[in-house]
Motif scaffolding. Structure first.
Motif, short mmCIF file in Angstrom:
data_model
loop_
_atom_site.label_atom_id
_atom_site.label_comp_id
_atom_site.label_asym_id
_atom_site.label_seq_id
_atom_site.Cartn_x
_atom_site.Cartn_y
_atom_site.Cartn_z
N TRP A 29 0.93 -1.28 0.11
CA TRP A 29 0.09 0.28 -0.08
C TRP A 29 1.03 1.30 0.01
CZ3 TRP A 29 -4.44 1.84 -1.42
CH2 TRP A 29 -5.03 2.97 -0.59
N ASP A 30 1.08 1.87 -1.13
CA ASP A 30 2.13 2.85 -1.28
C ASP A 30 1.55 4.22 -2.00
OD1 ASP A 30 1.53 2.12 -3.86
OD2 ASP A 30 3.67 1.53 -4.12
N GLU A 31 2.32 5.23 -2.04
CA GLU A 31 1.71 6.30 -2.63
C GLU A 31 1.03 6.20 -3.89
OE1 GLU A 31 4.50 9.63 -1.98
OE2 GLU A 31 3.64 10.87 -3.61
N GLN A 32 1.57 5.57 -4.84
CA GLN A 32 1.20 5.19 -6.04
C GLN A 32 -0.32 4.74 -6.16
OE1 GLN A 32 3.46 2.59 -8.61
NE2 GLN A 32 2.53 3.36 -10.22
N ARG A 33 -0.71 4.10 -5.19
CA ARG A 33 -1.69 3.52 -5.12
C ARG A 33 -2.84 4.33 -4.55
NH1 ARG A 33 1.48 -0.97 -4.87
NH2 ARG A 33 0.53 -2.63 -6.42
N VAL A 34 -2.45 5.22 -3.58
CA VAL A 34 -3.19 6.33 -3.15
C VAL A 34 -3.68 7.33 -4.21
CG1 VAL A 34 -3.59 8.17 -1.22
CG2 VAL A 34 -2.26 6.03 -0.66
N ARG A 35 -2.55 7.65 -4.77
CA ARG A 35 -2.92 8.49 -5.98
C ARG A 35 -3.88 8.12 -7.05
NH1 ARG A 35 0.03 12.92 -5.42
NH2 ARG A 35 2.19 13.12 -4.65
N LEU A 36 -3.48 6.85 -7.37
CA LEU A 36 -4.52 6.08 -8.24
C LEU A 36 -5.95 6.17 -7.83
CD1 LEU A 36 -5.01 4.31 -11.02
CD2 LEU A 36 -4.55 2.44 -9.46
N LEU A 37 -6.31 6.06 -6.69
CA LEU A 37 -7.52 6.03 -5.86
C LEU A 37 -7.94 7.45 -6.23
CD1 LEU A 37 -7.70 3.42 -3.08
CD2 LEU A 37 -8.89 3.24 -5.21
N TYR A 38 -7.18 8.23 -5.60
CA TYR A 38 -7.84 9.68 -5.70
C TYR A 38 -8.16 10.20 -7.12
CZ TYR A 38 -8.10 11.01 -0.92
OH TYR A 38 -8.29 11.18 0.27
N ARG A 39 -7.18 9.81 -8.33
CA ARG A 39 -7.47 9.96 -9.58
C ARG A 39 -8.77 9.32 -9.96
NH1 ARG A 39 -2.23 8.85 -10.56
NH2 ARG A 39 -2.56 6.78 -11.49
N GLY A 41 -11.22 7.77 -8.05
CA GLY A 41 -12.29 8.00 -7.53
C GLY A 41 -12.64 9.34 -7.05
N ALA A 42 -11.77 10.20 -7.35
CA ALA A 42 -12.19 11.43 -7.13
C ALA A 42 -11.71 12.37 -8.03
CB ALA A 42 -11.53 11.89 -5.51
N PHE A 43 -10.76 13.68 -7.61
CA PHE A 43 -10.45 14.62 -8.60
C PHE A 43 -8.83 15.10 -8.12
CE2 PHE A 43 -14.94 15.17 -8.47
CZ PHE A 43 -15.36 14.91 -9.66
N GLY A 44 -8.11 13.86 -7.84
CA GLY A 44 -6.83 13.97 -7.43
C GLY A 44 -6.72 14.51 -5.94
N ALA A 45 -5.43 14.54 -5.31
CA ALA A 45 -5.20 14.93 -3.88
C ALA A 45 -4.22 15.54 -3.85
CB ALA A 45 -5.07 13.49 -3.33
N GLY A 46 -4.13 16.60 -2.66
CA GLY A 46 -2.79 17.53 -2.37
C GLY A 46 -2.18 16.44 -1.35
N PRO A 47 -0.87 16.88 -0.94
CA PRO A 47 0.06 16.12 0.00
C PRO A 47 -0.71 15.72 1.09
CG PRO A 47 0.89 18.40 -0.67
CD PRO A 47 -0.45 18.34 -1.42
N LYS A 48 -1.65 16.37 1.74
CA LYS A 48 -2.04 16.21 2.87
C LYS A 48 -2.98 14.96 2.65
CE LYS A 48 -2.07 20.68 4.84
NZ LYS A 48 -2.13 21.61 3.70
N GLU A 49 -3.90 14.91 1.72
CA GLU A 49 -4.57 13.87 1.50
C GLU A 49 -4.00 12.58 1.39
OE1 GLU A 49 -6.57 16.17 -1.19
OE2 GLU A 49 -8.63 15.89 -0.69
N ILE A 50 -2.75 12.74 0.56
CA ILE A 50 -2.02 11.65 0.21
C ILE A 50 -1.43 10.97 1.45
CG2 ILE A 50 0.17 10.78 -0.81
CD1 ILE A 50 -2.05 11.66 -2.86
N ALA A 51 -0.97 11.85 2.47
CA ALA A 51 -0.27 11.29 3.78
C ALA A 51 -1.65 10.45 4.45
CB ALA A 51 0.17 12.42 4.49
N ARG A 52 -2.77 11.26 4.45
CA ARG A 52 -3.67 10.56 5.12
C ARG A 52 -4.20 9.32 4.83
NH1 ARG A 52 -9.21 13.64 5.23
NH2 ARG A 52 -9.28 12.81 3.00
N GLY A 53 -4.28 9.26 3.08
CA GLY A 53 -4.49 7.85 2.78
C GLY A 53 -3.57 6.84 3.10
N LEU A 54 -2.13 7.36 3.06
CA LEU A 54 -1.25 5.92 3.30
C LEU A 54 -1.55 5.64 4.62
CD1 LEU A 54 2.03 7.42 1.92
CD2 LEU A 54 1.16 5.38 1.43
#
Lengths: 465, 422, 613
Positions: A29-39, A41-54
């Protein structure tokens, strides 16, 4: 049985594809996957959302995106605050009656809603039940439809269809404001089966005529739906093999009960979330269709399963979608925690080929390769130039340079690294990386920070999700 | 390679080699068309430009039967006098505002198709315009337009430029709509120009677009689909198109006489996109304001002048570039106006009216008869050429495609009779 | 490059900015306590002594603009300042993040130089500041008369030291270049050239201009700006003040003839307006700008406000027949006296012969505009059921017209529009009241009918038509009817701000966006407002009551906040703050007026009054 990028769809076992993904040594479970989900399932993510997702892990991350009920009261509070704010904007926008402003209001929701998947699904349904303001004209009707779509975006698909069949904007758009028994209007009947529920080949011309008869007496008067019983055809109708059809409503139920319906709807969702190409076979969709039926046609259940599936999170899906203009624009904005002139942002989407509330026709946006041509590609690059050049564009409330520094980025090279990592889904080969660096060379002024992003906007890879 | 040939073409245009030379024989025609193809880029051999006059153009005061007693009687205040018209033949004359098109007419490059319309004319702007756009009377099917259907039939996966382009800020006309076809609306030429040009400048220096796309293919989507390859070639095409456009824009417009009117600006954009070698086959522009219910004389004269000045400037530009046999301009309006003027020195919604063709050399300058003022249909001119016959002639005879599906009917016989093109 | 086409206020501001900023931003309590506490304000030395130097004698005769700015002390010690800095609004702004940031920067600079910015401004401009823009050298220069040569030297040395040590700490080479010209030491830092001549500070962006000034300072026989004819009649900063009530702080004059030459190719000084709106607002002024040899401007402080004026000498022949619709026959056109209407936001009154202008359009505009007007004429004539718009509609009224704006009040609890617009009324005298009343009434009614037909097609609310007699004269109006089937949970749509009305009062016609205003005007006898004295002999006159304006904005605060959020991407908090700031600024202002008059000079006068201290 790992799936890698080279695996063809036919080689993948459907059951495995839609099973729940779990992290493993090879697939953390890494940053690449968090970004993929946010792309997706949503409209992208900022650094804080990425960190939270991780931190959250896959299941919780998806629950956050979907705004699941099991979430904390904190989310409920956020939703309440946000809805109040968005409601105030909507009230002011509706008073003015300007549809471009309505698009700005929606962009505000997409950028700031604590339940981003809900907005993404509303956008999906806007393309599915496509209705264009160019013909409807009335912003209030467009707003009402949008509200209906959002209310049911993750709910019961059947309820949504029943509602949209009486929606003023929809029926006006399809020239179906009148439907008299002497001249049954076939427009809505045809689109209900072809575009909304079943897909071509799952009904006959005769069914279209019969369904149109079921809808006789359904009218829009003074922008409201009404049933004119005197114009309803009381004769016997035979629709899709069924003959005791009492009303338009029961006709819709007959359509919804067709075997083809779940495959059609689920297939479209898979295309929306996972891959533009190739089209999934019925057999491949089978596990999701089961979920759909078992959950009483709950859209939320299907979306949840898709996002958390092996197919999605094994990264097979990376690069298999062309970013839509809304995704392209908002992912750039959101990844850098930017705020912008939303009126202008709404207008800037037009040359990119996706003006909100103005789908090109009742089929909606075709998506995939159709997003791309010379003029939209030039538009995508110009979008970045315009966005960065607008003095209203701020990054977490400040300048781009300050924002970059706050991320701990201190060189142009590091900045380019960050950009490619955040905005480019598929890896950039070294030779192109060099070309990008070359494009930035010699720019040492204060605008130097914008050059890498502009340069990236002309790289083909930025268009893939 | 492509760039070199383009430069040659531009040079030929610049030195005036390709100015309006009548094309006498078949061999020269063939050569001309070959030259155009060799000019490289993606430009189609045959281009269609549609000019829509919105509001209902008064055809009777555009092609004027000025000697007809009934015309004089029906138009006591609005008639164009014999001393004003530009007479051509059969007691017919053009409105004086068409002066700038006279040279095209004399060169056989402007043609009038008279009395075009359809049975049981609808006098609502919207409905009649929808009929012209969709070729359907009653929308028994969610709408699509004839050009949209044409473009969908010739969709080509290698084609990276939009197949059709609408130039203007108004909503996309229905004529261009069809599922699966994306026709962009360009509010201005800036929409086709890259604001950040450093990359295209680099391409210019390197002599190739290879900075992108030629890199090792990643393994994304192999086997199933090649989206990456697709966006790569599309990006190259877009950057090349933008580069060609910049070059086209950097060549000074020697004719320089595009009027500064709205339509003049639009056709100027079209001319530049064509000269930039875009792969687009159909361009669409509109000029609004023809709904002249009151005080028609001044406004109609001004609108017709805007139209004729813009179209003639456009034709000259194409001739200068040697493209006169490759670009056809078709002008139509949703209906004509009533024969009798109203009490506000204007005219109300009517029926049959002429269509206009400009660009290549036409076999006959005047197609069909002027509708008779003797036999009117409820006060309106009767049509005798179905608008779909003209469409069919354009599709089959100009664009070289099959018209049956595009028009949802067989109009080939009528089209054949018109003999619009050689 | 400092090109000829780039003259702008920006340049003037860039040079004047340091002490303008200081004056505006530094409240009294932040002034340097240690030195100035007991010191009386210094008397300006300009004109005080017999051997007074006129800075114009140093400036090149090829200049095209000359300006004088009063000493910073005069700005800083104005009585308004004490009041301004004590208001809540000012305190809010003073503590806003933007200002705090600027203050931080100023503080750092003050620390580095070791002097308060305010003191620098006072010392630096003790004898006034003088700006010139020169055509020959493409340059701009600022001369200020400082308190003393010794102080100036000390200040410049300090400045150079700061710049050099800053560069040194960053490991950069000496950023200051220096050179000598005829005994004057000049320095260059980035693009700025500066030096001192006795107690005078010279700052410029072009070294040839610096040389030209030094040449003239040393050799009185070289032609200088005192010889320039376009500067004849210049009224400097010391010219006014006899009455004692006003202080002239900026005076500027410019050579229009040269500016026109520099502008050739651009269309700024074309006699033709770009469009109908520009002609309506500016027409007569364009004639003047095209012909006048020079133009001057000034800003004066009053006890409780600011006055600005732009003017140019004027010859009636310049207007000719073609601008008679604007200035009237023989420039006799006068704005009517503004009517007194309770709580009005403002009145615009003007002399404009609209019918003549409409009919003369063929000469006034280029082909493009005329094409558009021909189309508008067609549409308007259709709209007014066949009446010719230019002759029958616009021709029905005399050229003295006024437009009044009033905030609307809506009863509490009742359905009201969610965006609350003010109502407007156009008041004009009818040429033939007995004929025109009937004509206009019918036109008005068929116009409302037309709106209903169009509205019905587009699903808009319908209009109910009504009629009443007020003081024996008819009042006609239409009222939007809420749709009984709709819920209007967000308030009524924007149309409900309107209740179009036409009233006849004596031989006048009142056309109002809302019947309430029309009725108000029809019921009571008319009196002129207090602004009438200022407006007399004006061609056009606009007055604004800032508090009434604030009332309108405040009743739409939510809409303004929303708009701010969408337009600037602000969060709700940021948007609320910014809108609040706008309200704070408005709360400082009482009323304002703008007056345009033609006589032997064309004058545009702006007057703003602050709230009472």
């Amino acid at each position: 049985m790992p799936i890698d990028a080279k695996t063809t769809l036919a080689e993948i076992d459907p059951a495995f594809a839609w099973q729940k993904w779990s992290p493993a040594d090879q697939e953390p479970w890494d940053e690449q996957r968090v970004r993929l989900l946010y792309r997706r399932g949503a409209f992208g993510a900022g650094p804080k959302e990425i960190a939270r997702g991780l931190k959250e892990g896959p299941e919780q991350c998806i629950a956050t995106l979907l705004g699941e009920e099991s979430q904390s009261t904190e989310l409920a509070r956020q939703v309440e605050v946000f809805e109040k704010e968005s409601g105030a904007i909507a009230a002011a926008v509706r008073a003015g009656g300007d549809i471009d402003r309505l698009a700005a209001w929606w962009l505000h929701r997409m950028l700031h809603s604590p339940q981003p998947t809900l907005e993404k699904m509303t956008l999906f349904w806007h393309g599915h039940f496509a209705t264009g303001a160019d013909k409807v004209v009335d912003s209030e009707l467009m707003y009402e439809q949008n509200r209906w779509l959002r209310q049911h975006a993750l709910g019961d698909f059947r309820a949504m269809v029943h509602g949209i069949s009486k929606d003023a904007a929809m029926l006006l758009y399809l020239d179906s404001a009148t439907n008299r028994k002497a001249h049954p209007n076939e427009n809505y009947a045809r689109e209900l089966m072809e575009l909304f529920c079943l897909g071509e080949g799952n009904y006959t011309e005769k069914d279209v005529q019969e369904l149109a008869r079921c809808f006789t007496g359904w009218e829009i008067r003074r922008k409201l739906f009404r049933f004119n019983e005197y114009q309803h055809d009381e004769g016997v109708k035979t629709l899709l093999g069924r003959s005791e059809i009492e009303s338009g409503e029961s006709a819709i139920d007959v359509v919804l009960a067709q075997e083809a319906m779940p495959y059609f709807v689920v297939g479209k969702l898979v295309k929306f979330f996972v891959m533009d190409e190739p089209q999934a076979s019925r057999q491949f969709l089978e596990p999701l269709v089961k979920t759909f039926i078992a959950s009483d046609y709950s859209i939320r259940h299907v979306v949840h399963q898709i996002l958390l599936s092996n197919l999605m999170l094994s990264l097979w899906s990376v690069g298999r979608k062309v970013r839509s203009p809304v995704e392209y624009a908002l992912e750039i904005v959101r990844s850098m925690e930017a705020t912008a002139n939303l009126d202008r942002l709404a207008k800037m989407l037009r040359p990119l080929g996706q003006a909100l509330f103005y789908p090109p026709n009742v089929k909606g946006w075709d998506g995939g390769r159709a997003w791309i041509n010379s003029s939209t590609l030039i538009g995508r690059s110009n979008f970045v130039v315009d966005l960065l050049g607008d003095t209203n564009t701020r990054f977490a409330g400040g300048s781009l340079e300050n924002w970059i520094r706050a991320q701990g980025i201190d060189s142009k090279e590091a900045w380019m690294e960050w950009l490619t990592k955040s905005l480019v889904a598929v890896p950039i080969p070294d030779i192109e990386r060099d070309a990008l660096q070359k494009g930035m060379a010699g720019r040492t002024n204060a605008n130097g920070w914008t050059a890498p992003l502009i340069s990236l906007s002309q790289n083909p890879r930025i268009h893939l999700s | 390679m492509e760039r070199r040939t383009f430069t040659l073409g531009a040079a030929a245009a610049a030195t005036g080699l390709a100015l309006d030379i009548p094309v006498p024989g078949g061999w020269m025609k063939a050569l001309a068309s070959e030259l155009t193809v060799a000019r490289g880029d993606g430009r189609p051999n045959r281009i269609l430009v549609v000019v829509q006059l919105s509001g209902g153009n008064d055809g009777l005061n555009t092609v004027v039967p000025y000697r007809d007693e009934r015309y004089v009687q029906a138009r006591p205040k609005l008639k164009i006098n014999a001393s004003e018209v530009i007479p051509f033949q059969n007691d017919l004359g053009f409105h004086p505002s068409l002066r700038s098109l006279e040279s095209q007419w004399e060169a056989g490059r402007f043609s009038v198709v008279q009395g075009v319309g359809y049975a049981s004319p609808n006098r609502s702007h919207f409905e009649s315009m929808d009929i012209w756009h969709s070729c359907h009377r009653k929308q028994d099917r969610t709408q699509s337009g004839w050009i949209g259907r044409y473009l969908s039939g010739c969709s080509d996966s290698e084609q990276k430029d939009a197949p059709g382009v609408h130039v203007g800020a108004e909503p996309l006309p229905l004529a261009l709509v069809e599922r699966g076809v994306q026709v962009p609306s360009l509010a201005s030429i800036e929409q086709m120009r890259l604001k950040s040009k450093s990359k295209v400048m680099q391409m210019e220096e390197d002599g190739t677009a290879s900075a992108i796309g030629s890199a090792e293919k990643s393994s994304v989507g192999e086997g199933d689909s090649d989206l990456l390859g697709f966006v790569e070639t599309s990006t190259s095409a877009a950057l090349e198109a933008s580069l060609r456009l910049e070059k086209a824009l950097s060549v000074p417009d020697e004719t320089g006489d595009f009027p500064s009117s709205g339509l003049g600006e639009k056709l100027k954009v079209v001319s530049r996109l064509i000269l930039a070698g875009l792969g687009t086959q159909v361009y669409y522009v509109t000029l609004d304001g023809f709904d002249t219910h009151a005080k028609q004389a001044a406004v109609h004269a001004s609108l017709l002048r805007q139209w004729s000045d813009a179209v003639s400037a456009f034709c000259k530009r194409m001739q200068q570039a040697g493209l006169q046999e490759n670009v056809l301009v078709v002008t139509f309006s949703e209906f004509g106006r009533r024969v009798s003027e109203n009490a506000s020195q204007g005219t109300d919604h009517g029926a049959a009216a002429p269509m206009f063709l400009a660009g290549p050399k036409f076999p006959a300058p005047l197609v069909g008869e002027h509708p008779s003022l003797n036999s009117l249909d409820d006060g309106d001119l009767k049509y005798h050429i179905d608008y779909r016959d003209v469409y069919a002639a354009v599709i089959e005879g100009w664009l070289g495609a099959a018209s049956l599906k595009v028009l949802d009917g067989d109009y080939r016989e009528g089209a054949e009779k018109l003999r619009l093109f050689g | 490059m400092f090109g000829p086409a780039k003259f702008s206020f920006g340049h003037v501001f860039a040079i004047a900015a340091p002490w303008l900023l200081g004056c505006l931003l530094l409240p009294n309590h932040l002034r340097a306590q240690e030195t100035l506490a007991n010191e009386a304000p210094k008397v300006s030395q300009v004109g005080a002594t017999g051997d007074r130097i006129d800075p114009r004698s140093w400036m090149p005769e090829t200049s095209v603009l000359y300006a004088e700015i009063a000493p910073a002390g005069l700005w800083l010690d104005h009585p308004m300042r004490g009041w301004l800095t004590s208001t809540d609004a000012f305190k809010t702004i003073w503590r806003s993040p933007e200002v705090l940031k600027a203050r931080g920067g100023i503080f750092v600079a003050e620390l580095a130089i070791g002097m308060k910015l305010e003191d620098i401004a006072r010392e630096l401009s003790e004898g006034g500041a003088y700006i010139v823009i020169d055509k020959r050298t493409d340059g701009m220069a600022l001369l200020t008369k400082t308190s003393s040569a010794a102080w100036l030297k000390k200040y410049l040395d300090k400045l150079l030291e700061v710049a050099r040590s800053d560069a040194k700490s960053k490991g950069q080479p000496d950023p200051v270049k220096s050179a000598e010209y005829r005994g004057v030491q000049g320095y260059q830092f980035q693009n700025v050239i500066f030096g001192s001549i006795d107690e005078w500070l010279l700052v410029t962006n072009r070294s040839p201009l610096a040389q030209a000034i030094i040449d003239r300072q040393q050799d009185a026989s070289i032609p200088n700006l005192l010889d320039a004819r376009w500067l004849d009649g210049f009224q400097g900063i010391n010219a006014s003040g006899e009455s004692g009530s006003t202080t002239r702080v900026i005076a500027v004059q410019t050579d229009l003839e040269q500016i026109r030459q520099l502008d050739r190719g651009n269309d700024l000084f074309k006699d033709q307006a770009k469009d109908f709106g520009a002609e309506l607002i500016l027409g007569g002024v364009l004639s003047v700008l095209r012909h006048a040899p020079s133009a001057s401007g000034s800003i004066e402080f009053r006890e409780n406000g600011v006055t600005g004026e732009l003017s140019a000498p004027t010859d009636p022949a310049w207007f000719g027949k073609s601008r008679e619709h604007f200035v009237g026959p023989n420039q006799s056109g006068r704005a009517p006296a503004p009517l007194l209407v309770a709580n009005s936001i403002g009145t615009l009154s003007a002399y404009r012969n609209l019918s003549e202008m409409w009919l003369r359009a063929g000469d006034l505009f280029d082909q493009n505009v005329n094409d558009q007007l021909a189309q508008a004429d067609n549409t308007l004539t259709t709209l007014f059921s066949g009446k010719d718009f230019g002759t029958d509609i616009l021709g029905a009224i005399e050229p003295e017209v006024q437009v009044i704006a009033v905030p609307q009040t809506f009863a509490d609890g009742a359905l009201s529009p969610s965006v609350k617009l003010p109502s407007f009324a156009l008041v004009a005298r009818l040429k033939k009241p007995e004929v025109m009343q009937k004509e206009l009434k019918r036109t008005f009614q068929s116009f409302l009918g037309f709106l209903n037909v169009v509205g019905a097609m587009e699903g808009q609310p319908q209009i109910d038509q009504n009629m009443d007699l007020v003081n024996g004269q008819p009042l006609f109006w239409g009222e939007y009817v809420p749709d009984s089937e709709r819920k209007y949970e967000n308030g009524l749509p924007i149309q409900f701000n309107f209740s179009p009305a036409i009233a006849f009062v004596g031989d006048h016609v009142v056309l109002a966006s809302h019947v309430a205003l029309a009725r108000q005007l029809a019921e009571k006898p008319w009196t002129s407002s207090s602004a009438a004295s200022t407006s007399s002999d004006a061609n056009s006159f606009l007055n604004i009551d800032f508090q009434a304006l604030r009332q309108v904005l405040e009743s739409n605060e939510n809409a303004l906040i929303t708009q701010n959020m969408l337009e600037k991407g602000h969060s709700k908090e940021e948007a609320t703050k910014e809108v609040g700031m706008l309200m704070s600024i408005l709360s400082l202002l009482k009323e304002g007026s703008l007056r345009l008059s033609f006589d032997d000079r064309t004058k545009l006068e702006l007057r703003i009054d602050a709230m009472e201290p």
